[in-house]
Design an enzyme around this catalytic site. Structure first.
Site, PDB file in Angstrom:
ATOM      1  N   ASP A  20       0.856  -1.168   0.000  1.00 34.90           N
ATOM      2  CA  ASP A  20       0.000   0.000   0.000  1.00 34.90           C
ATOM      3  C   ASP A  20       0.903   1.233   0.000  1.00 34.90           C
ATOM      4  O   ASP A  20       2.097   1.143   0.307  1.00 34.90           O
ATOM      5  CB  ASP A  20      -0.887  -0.028   1.245  1.00 34.90           C
ATOM      6  CG  ASP A  20      -1.718   1.226   1.411  1.00 34.90           C
ATOM      7  OD1 ASP A  20      -2.421   1.599   0.457  1.00 34.90           O
ATOM      8  OD2 ASP A  20      -1.642   1.837   2.488  1.00 34.90           O
ATOM      9  N   ASP A  22      -0.262   5.157   0.935  1.00 33.17           N
ATOM     10  CA  ASP A  22      -0.533   6.138   1.980  1.00 33.17           C
ATOM     11  C   ASP A  22      -0.576   5.495   3.356  1.00 33.17           C
ATOM     12  O   ASP A  22      -1.330   4.548   3.592  1.00 33.17           O
ATOM     13  CB  ASP A  22      -1.858   6.856   1.707  1.00 33.17           C
ATOM     14  CG  ASP A  22      -1.778   7.729   0.468  1.00 33.17           C
ATOM     15  OD1 ASP A  22      -0.892   8.591   0.417  1.00 33.17           O
ATOM     16  OD2 ASP A  22      -2.601   7.541  -0.447  1.00 33.17           O
ATOM     17  N   THR A 115      -2.520   0.576  -4.518  1.00 32.86           N
ATOM     18  CA  THR A 115      -2.987   1.769  -3.828  1.00 32.86           C
ATOM     19  C   THR A 115      -4.372   2.185  -4.285  1.00 32.86           C
ATOM     20  O   THR A 115      -4.753   1.957  -5.442  1.00 32.86           O
ATOM     21  CB  THR A 115      -1.999   2.937  -4.045  1.00 32.86           C
ATOM     22  OG1 THR A 115      -2.522   4.126  -3.458  1.00 32.86           O
ATOM     23  CG2 THR A 115      -1.739   3.188  -5.530  1.00 32.86           C
ATOM     24  N   SER A 116      -5.114   2.818  -3.386  1.00 30.94           N
ATOM     25  CA  SER A 116      -6.416   3.371  -3.738  1.00 30.94           C
ATOM     26  C   SER A 116      -6.294   4.716  -4.441  1.00 30.94           C
ATOM     27  O   SER A 116      -7.296   5.265  -4.902  1.00 30.94           O
ATOM     28  CB  SER A 116      -7.281   3.521  -2.483  1.00 30.94           C
ATOM     29  OG  SER A 116      -7.579   2.259  -1.936  1.00 30.94           O
ATOM     30  N   LYS A 147     -10.717  -1.173  -1.948  1.00 33.78           N
ATOM     31  CA  LYS A 147     -10.502  -1.856  -0.678  1.00 33.78           C
ATOM     32  C   LYS A 147     -11.652  -1.452   0.250  1.00 33.78           C
ATOM     33  O   LYS A 147     -12.107  -0.325   0.191  1.00 33.78           O
ATOM     34  CB  LYS A 147      -9.172  -1.411  -0.054  1.00 33.78           C
ATOM     35  CG  LYS A 147      -7.939  -1.724  -0.900  1.00 33.78           C
ATOM     36  CD  LYS A 147      -6.699  -1.060  -0.282  1.00 33.78           C
ATOM     37  CE  LYS A 147      -5.482  -1.251  -1.168  1.00 33.78           C
ATOM     38  NZ  LYS A 147      -4.284  -0.539  -0.647  1.00 33.78           N
ATOM     39  N   ASP A 172      -1.657  -0.173   6.248  1.00 38.17           N
ATOM     40  CA  ASP A 172      -1.839   0.602   7.471  1.00 38.17           C
ATOM     41  C   ASP A 172      -3.284   0.714   7.924  1.00 38.17           C
ATOM     42  O   ASP A 172      -3.533   1.059   9.084  1.00 38.17           O
ATOM     43  CB  ASP A 172      -1.308   2.025   7.271  1.00 38.17           C
ATOM     44  CG  ASP A 172      -2.233   2.860   6.399  1.00 38.17           C
ATOM     45  OD1 ASP A 172      -2.735   3.893   6.875  1.00 38.17           O
ATOM     46  OD2 ASP A 172      -2.475   2.471   5.238  1.00 38.17           O
TER      47      ASP A 172
END
Length: 227
Positions: A20, A22, A115-116, A147, A172
């Site tokens: 991931d 962020d 990643t989003s 996600k 995270d």
């Protein structure tokens, strides 16, 4: 399965790593909180409650949780505006502690960014944090489901040609940890948000682990216990 709390180093072996961005390798909390606090206030929402659900999801999915009766088209439109604003704002974007060394250690090993963020936002934040962009990446444009759906991690594993069970995810957020577990992967939770969401193991930041290639081509991740 709860996070490891052993007092001796824990070693996880993988064939690929899925990262991931962020909160995991890039600390963008300052920007995220600025933008989403203002958005929440402008919609008459409690910003503190909003911040409990923003991490790890695509923006439209966050909006759908916070404003469940609103048409999805409006969420997508406002998310586009939010993405543009977040991409332009890199004030306070820095690497998570240990991220530069971690990224250097996995250079040449099978890994992907999952990643989003969309490609523009991911590029802006990785550049601001002075971290190398992985050659393989799964961004918001690559998936149909945000996600905590496992689609992103499954696509990352497929792109690397590795079975999901042989991947280790670094995450995270609650949504990200749930996505990794739903994909059938082990998850190393990074940072304070991760500890409460049952990752396979937890580290306060990336200084608490070491990544080394094994003789058989696999990857050993050694997690040192907290002092």
């Amino acid at each position: 399965m709860s996070a490891s709390t052993t007092t001796t180093p824990l070693v996880l072996t993988a064939k690929a790593l899925l990262l991931d961005m962020d909160g995991t390798i890039v600390n963008s909390d300052a920007v995220v909180e600025r933008c989403w606090r203002e958005w929440a206030v402008s919609h008459g929402l409690d910003p503190e409650e909003a911040l409990k659900v923003v991490h790890g999801r695509q923006g439209y999915a966050t909006m759908a949780i916070l404003l469940p009766d609103r048409p999805v088209e409006i969420n997508h439109a406002e998310n586009a505006v939010m993405l543009a604003r977040e991409t332009a704002d890199t004030d306070g974007v820095v690497p998570v502690a240990g991220a530069p060394e971690f990224m250097a250690a996995i250079d040449g090993l099978p890994h992907a960014l999952v990643t989003s963020a969309d490609t523009a936002l991911a590029t802006a934040r990785m550049t601001a944090a002075a971290l190398p962009m992985p050659a393989v990446r799964v961004t918001a444009e690559s998936v149909r489901a945000s996600k905590p759906h496992p689609e992103g991690f499954l696509k990352g594993a497929a792109a690397l040609g590795v079975d999901p069970a042989d991947c280790v995810v670094f995450e995270d957020s609650a949504a990200g940890i749930a996505a990794g577990r739903a994909a059938g992967m082990r998850v190393i939770g990074v940072g304070p948000r991760a500890a409460a969401h049952a990752p396979t193991a937890h580290v306060p930041d990336l200084t608490s682990l070491t990544v080394t290639p094994a003789a058989d081509g696999s990857i050993d991740i050694t997690i040192r216990p907290a002092a």
